[in-house]
Design a protein around this motif. Structure first.
Motif, mmCIF file in Angstrom:
data_model
loop_
_atom_site.group_PDB
_atom_site.id
_atom_site.type_symbol
_atom_site.label_atom_id
_atom_site.label_comp_id
_atom_site.label_asym_id
_atom_site.label_seq_id
_atom_site.Cartn_x
_atom_site.Cartn_y
_atom_site.Cartn_z
ATOM 1 N N ARG A 182 97.568 27.674 -0.952
ATOM 2 C CA ARG A 182 96.789 28.809 -0.436
ATOM 3 C C ARG A 182 97.091 29.072 1.032
ATOM 4 N NH1 ARG A 182 92.880 32.565 -2.010
ATOM 5 N NH2 ARG A 182 93.282 34.103 -0.359
ATOM 6 N N GLU A 241 88.294 32.971 -7.886
ATOM 7 C CA GLU A 241 89.341 33.207 -6.886
ATOM 8 C C GLU A 241 90.527 33.922 -7.516
ATOM 9 O OE1 GLU A 241 91.322 33.293 -3.257
ATOM 10 O OE2 GLU A 241 89.207 33.033 -3.783
ATOM 11 N N ASP A 272 89.937 27.867 -11.194
ATOM 12 C CA ASP A 272 89.106 28.653 -10.274
ATOM 13 C C ASP A 272 89.258 30.136 -10.624
ATOM 14 O OD1 ASP A 272 87.682 29.728 -8.224
ATOM 15 O OD2 ASP A 272 88.724 28.682 -6.613
ATOM 16 N N ILE A 290 96.735 22.547 -4.117
ATOM 17 C CA ILE A 290 96.282 23.931 -4.124
ATOM 18 C C ILE A 290 95.924 24.419 -2.724
ATOM 19 C CG2 ILE A 290 93.903 23.231 -4.640
ATOM 20 C CD1 ILE A 290 95.670 26.383 -5.952
ATOM 21 N N CYS A 316 95.632 28.873 -9.047
ATOM 22 C CA CYS A 316 94.163 28.775 -9.148
ATOM 23 C C CYS A 316 93.730 28.376 -10.554
ATOM 24 C CB CYS A 316 93.523 30.117 -8.781
ATOM 25 S SG CYS A 316 93.670 30.536 -7.035
#
Length: 730
Positions: free
Chosen positions: A106, A136, A133, A102, A127
Motif C-alpha cells: 500500500r 478497502e 479487506d 500488504i 487487499c
C-alpha cells in the motif's frame, strides 16, 4: 535490530545482485553504461531502444524473485533500476502482496507517480488475498479511472471470498458489455463452486455467451467434487477442445469418486490423444490414486513411463512417488526414489519419514530425522507418533520439549501417545497443560481426551471436556460426536449417549457401532438391536466392530437364534470373515444360555487357534452350569495360553469344591501357590479435581492412607449405631 555485520552482508548481497543483473544485461545487449554526457539522439535511442529491453528484463526479475519468496531480491532489483515504468511499480506491489507485506504494498502504491488500471487491479487483489479487506478493495475499485475486465473479476472474487454473493451477482450484472467476458464469469463460477453452490455455478455457466477452457475445467472439477461424475463426464465429452488441465480434472474426479478403473482408463485414453501431453501434475494424480487404491502394478508401470518419456524429475513428482511406495509398504523403492532426487524439499523428507514410522521401521526413521537439513512441526510430530507407538513415552516428551514450535497437532500426538499406552490420567494432565499454554484443541484432541475419560469412567471430567467442545463450536464434528457417544456409554450414561447420537446429522458406521456397543455394554440388548435395524434401513454397511457389539447385545438378551443369524450373515451377506473375538462372543452367548456342547462344537470348528478369550468364555459358563468335564478342558487350554493367569486355577478349584471334590480343589490351590501365581487384586478409583486416586486390595501406598482408615472407622461406627449390627467390617 540487525547487527552492523548483518546490515553489511545484506548491502553486499544487493550490490552483488545488481552487478550480476548488469553483467547479464550487457551480455544480452540490453544495458549501456554512458560515461560521457549523452546527446539528445543517444538519450532518444536509450529511451526507446535498449532501455526498453532492459526494463522488460528488470520487471521480469522483480516478478520472478517475488514468486519464489525472495522479497529482498525483488527490492534490490527495483531499487537498482535506472528507469522505472508503471509495470515496474505494479510488479513490486504484487511481489509485496504475494509475500503477505500488504502494508509495504500500500505504501508503494501511494508513492506511485502514475497509477494505471493494472496497478489498481494489483492493489485490489492484494487487499482480497490478505485478510480479504473488501471495504478497502471497494474504495480502490471505485477510484479506478478506467476499469477493465480484470478489475471487475478481481472485485467479484473479493465479494465471493467474503461470502457476499448478492453483491458479487449485482456487480456481475452491472459489468459493461465490453467487459462481460469469461474472466468475470469464471471468477463467479469458481466462487460458487468453492462455496458448494453447484446449482448457482451451473446457472452462470449456462448463461455465458462464450465459454473458454477455464470455464469448462472449473465446472468439470466442481461436478466431480460434488459427486456428480456423470454430469462431469457429459460436459467433458461435449467440450470443443480439451487441454491437460481438463483431462487431469476428469481423471482425478473418477479417482475421488472411488472409481480407479474409469480414472486409469481415461488416463490411457489421454496418452493416445495427439493434441495433449501428460504433464507432472497428471502423473502426480495417478501416483496418488495408485497409492490410495493399493494398485502396485499400475503404479510401477507409470513409474517406468516417467523414465521412458524422459520427463524432468521435479520435486512434486518425486514426492508423489515416495508417498505412493510408502502406501504400498515398499520402503526400499520409496528410499530409492528419494535418493535419486537431485532436489528435495521438506515434503520429500517428511514423506519418507512418515513411511518409515507407519511401517514400524523406527531405526531408519530416526536416522533420517537426524540427517534432515531442516525440520518442521510435521517432522517432529511424526517422530513423536513413532516413539509413542513403541511405548517410549519418555523419549516422546524429550523430543516434544526440544521442538522449537509446538502446534495443536504436536500436543495431540503426545496426548494420543499416553492414551495408546493406557496412561489415561497423564493424557488428561497434558490436556490441561495444553489449555494452560493457550493452544487450541482440535477435534482429534477432543476425541482423544474423551477416550481417556471413558476408560477411567470419569464422567465429571467428560462433562467438562464436553463443555469445552461446545464452547469451541466443535459439537457438530462427527469424530467428536462419536467420541461423546462412546464416553457417555462407557460412563453408564446411555440416556445422554443416545441423545447425542440422535443429533448426528449423518451418522457413519462408527456412530452406529458405538451406539450399539454402548447399549450392549449397559445391558440394553433390545435397544441395541433396534439401532442396528435403523442402520440397515439407512443403507449403512456394518463392519466387524458392529457385529461384535451386536453379538454382545444378543448375549445380554439371550437371543441365541438372532445371534446365530447375525454371525452367519457376516460372511454370507457382508463378506466379513469372523475373527476370534466374534467366536468368543458367540461362545459367550451359547454358554450363557446353557448350550455348552454347542459352544464347544463351535470352538472345534474354528479355522484358527482359539485365543484365551474364547476359552475364558467357555470356562465362565461351565462354572455357572457346573459342567466339570468341559471346565477341565477349558482351564487346561487357558493354563497353556496364559501360564501366569490365576483365573483357570481359581475357577476350576471352586468348581471342584462345589462338586464335593475337596481334595482336587486343594491340590489345584497348592499348584497355584507353588508356581507363585497370584490373582490380580481388585481395583477401583475416584476422581478428585484433575487427579485420579486408584485403590487396590491390600495396597496402603496412598499418601493419605492414615486419614482414610480413620474416616472408614468413623463410618463403620456410625453404621453400627444406625443399623444395629455388631459384625460390620471393611
Amino acid at each position: 535490530m540487525l547487527s552492523n555485520g548483518t546490515n553489511g552482508l545484506i548491502h553486499k548481497c544487493r550490490i552483488d545482485l545488481r552487478h550480476t543483473l548488469i553483467f547479464s544485461l550487457r551480455n544480452q545487449g540490453f544495458y549501456t553504461h554512458v560515461v560521457s554526457k549523452p546527446n539528445s539522439e543517444t538519450q532518444k535511442a536509450s529511451k526507446f531502444g535498449k532501455t526498453s529491453n532492459a526494463l522488460v528484463y528488470f520487471n521480469s526479475q522483480i516478478t520472478k524473485c517475488g514468486r519464489n519468496g525472495n522479497l529482498e531480491g525483488s527490492e534490490a532489483v527495483f531499487r537498482s533500476m535506472p528507469h522505472k515504468n508503471a509495470v515496474s511499480w505494479t510488479a513490486m506491489i504484487t511481489a509485496y502482496a504475494d509475500n503477505g507485506k500488504i502494508g509495504k504494498a500500500r505504501k508503494l502504491f501511494d508513492e506511485m507517480p502514475d497509477r494505471t488500471t493494472a496497478s489498481y487491479n494489483a492493489m485490489i487483489t492484494a487487499c482480497i488475498k490478505n485478510k480479504c479487506d473488501v471495504s478497502e478493495a471497494i474504495r480502490l475499485f471505485l477510484s479506478i479511472p478506467e476499469k477493465n475486465s480484470v478489475s471487475y473479476a478481481a472485485m467479484i472474487t473479493g465479494f465471493i471470498r467474503a461470502g457476499m454473493f448478492d453483491e458479487a451477482e449485482k456487480l456481475y450484472s452491472e459489468t459493461p458489455v465490453k467487459w462481460q467476458n469469461s474472466v468475470s464469469s469464471n471468477a463467479l463460477i469458481n466462487g460458487y463452486l468453492k462455496s458448494g453452490k453447484l446449482e448457482e455455478a451451473v446457472r452462470i455457466f449456462e448463461g455465458m455467451a462464450e465459454k473458454d477452457l477455464v470455464s469448462y475445467s472449473s465446472m468439470i472439477d466442481g461436478y466431480c467434487k460434488m459427486g456428480s461424475i456423470v454430469d462431469a463426464r457429459g460436459l467433458f465429452d461435449t467440450m470443443p477442445e480439451k487441454n491437460v488441465v481438463t483431462w487431469t480434472a476428469m481423471i482425478d474426479g473418477y479417482f475421488k469418486a472411488g472409481s480407479f478403473e474409469d480414472g486409469f482408463g481415461l488416463f490411457l485414453t489421454m496418452r493416445r490423444a495427439e493434441d495433449v501431453k501428460v504433464n507432472s501434475t497428471t502423473l502426480t494424480v495417478i501416483f496418488e490414486a495408485c497409492g490410495n487404491f493399493k494398485r502396485f502394478r499400475e503404479g510401477t508401470q507409470v513409474h517406468g513411463l516417467v523414465s521412458r518419456m524422459g520427463l524432468e524429475f521435479d520435486v512434486f513428482l518425486g514426492n508423489s512417488m515416495i508417498s505412493m511406495y510408502c502406501k504400498f509398504g515398499s520402503m526400499d523403492a520409496a528410499n530409492a526414489v528419494f535418493t535419486m532426487m537431485s532436489k528435495k524439499d521438506i515434503v520429500s523428507w517428511n514423506s519418507l519419514l512418515t513411511g518409515f514410522v507407519q511401517h514400524d521401521q523406527f531405526f531408519e526413521a530416526y536416522e533420517l530425522f537426524e540427517k534432515m537439513p531442516r525440520k518442521d512441526v510435521v517432522s517432529w510430530t511424526n517422530m513423536i507418533i513413532g516413539l509413542s507407538g513403541k511405548g517410549n513415552i519418555s523419549k516422546c516428551l524429550e523430543l516434544f520439549k526440544m521442538m522449537p514450535e509446538k502446534d495443536g497437532i504436536a500436543w495431540t500426538a503426545v496426548i494420543t501417545g499416553f492414551v495408546a499406552n493406557e496412561e489415561y490420567e497423564e493424557a488428561l494432565c497434558w490436556f490441561a497443560k495444553m489449555l494452560h499454554e493457550n493452544v487450541c484443541p482440535n477435534p482429534s484432541t477432543f476425541s482423544c481426551v474423551l477416550s481417556a475419560s471413558a476408560y477411567l469412567a470419569a464422567l465429571n471430567q467428560g462433562l467438562q471436556i464436553h463443555a469445552g467442545v461446545v464452547k469451541l463450536g466443535m459439537e457438530c464434528k462427527l469424530s467428536v460426536q462419536n467420541s461423546l457417544v462412546s464416553m457417555y456409554s462407557k460412563c453408564g450414561n446411555t440416556y445422554d449417549a443416545y441423545k447425542i447420537f440422535l443429533c448426528i446429522n449423518e451418522p457413519n458406521v462408527v456412530s452406529y457401532s458405538t451406539m450399539i456397543g454402548g447399549f450392549a455394554l449397559n445391558g440394553f440388548g433390545e435397544e441395541a438391536l433396534k439401532v442396528f435395524t435403523k442402520m440397515e434401513s439407512e443403507g449403512k454397511k456394518p463392519n466387524d466392530v458392529t457385529f461384535l457389539s451386536l453379538l454382545s447385545a444378543c448375549a445380554h438378551t439371550g437371543l441365541v437364534g438372532l445371534g446365530w443369524k447375525y454371525f452367519k450373515s457376516m460372511k454370507s451377506m457382508y463378506e466379513i470373515e469372523p475373527n476370534p473375538d466374534h467366536y468368543a462372543c458367540m461362545v459367550d452367548l451359547l454358554g450363557k444360555c446353557g448350550l455348552l456342547d454347542e459352544a464347544y462344537n463351535l470352538i472345534s470348528s474354528m479355522p484358527f487357534e482359539p485365543h484365551s478369550g474364547v476359552w475364558g468364555s467357555l470356562l465362565g459358563s461351565c462354572k455357572t452350569y457346573l459342567h466339570l468335564d468341559l471346565a477341565e478342558l477349558a482351564a487346561k487350554k487357558l493354563m497353556e495360553l496364559e501360564p501366569e493367569s490365576a483365573t483357570p486355577y481359581v475357577v476350576l478349584s471352586q468348581l471342584y469344591y462345589i462338586q464335593g471334590e475337596k481334595r482336587e480343589s486343594n491340590r489345584l490351590r497348592n499348584i497355584k501357590k507353588s508356581k507363585r501365581i497370584k490373582k490380580n487384586p481388585g481395583c477401583s478409583w475416584i476422581l478428585l479435581g484433575d487427579k485420579v486416586h486408584p485403590f487396590s486390595v491390600g495396597d496402603e501406598s496412598h499418601m493419605n492412607v492414615d486419614e482414610i482408615k480413620v474416616t472408614l472407622e468413623l463410618i463403620r461406627e456410625e453404621m453400627e449405631l444406625s443399623l444395629g449390627h455388631e459384625d460390620i467390617c471393611y
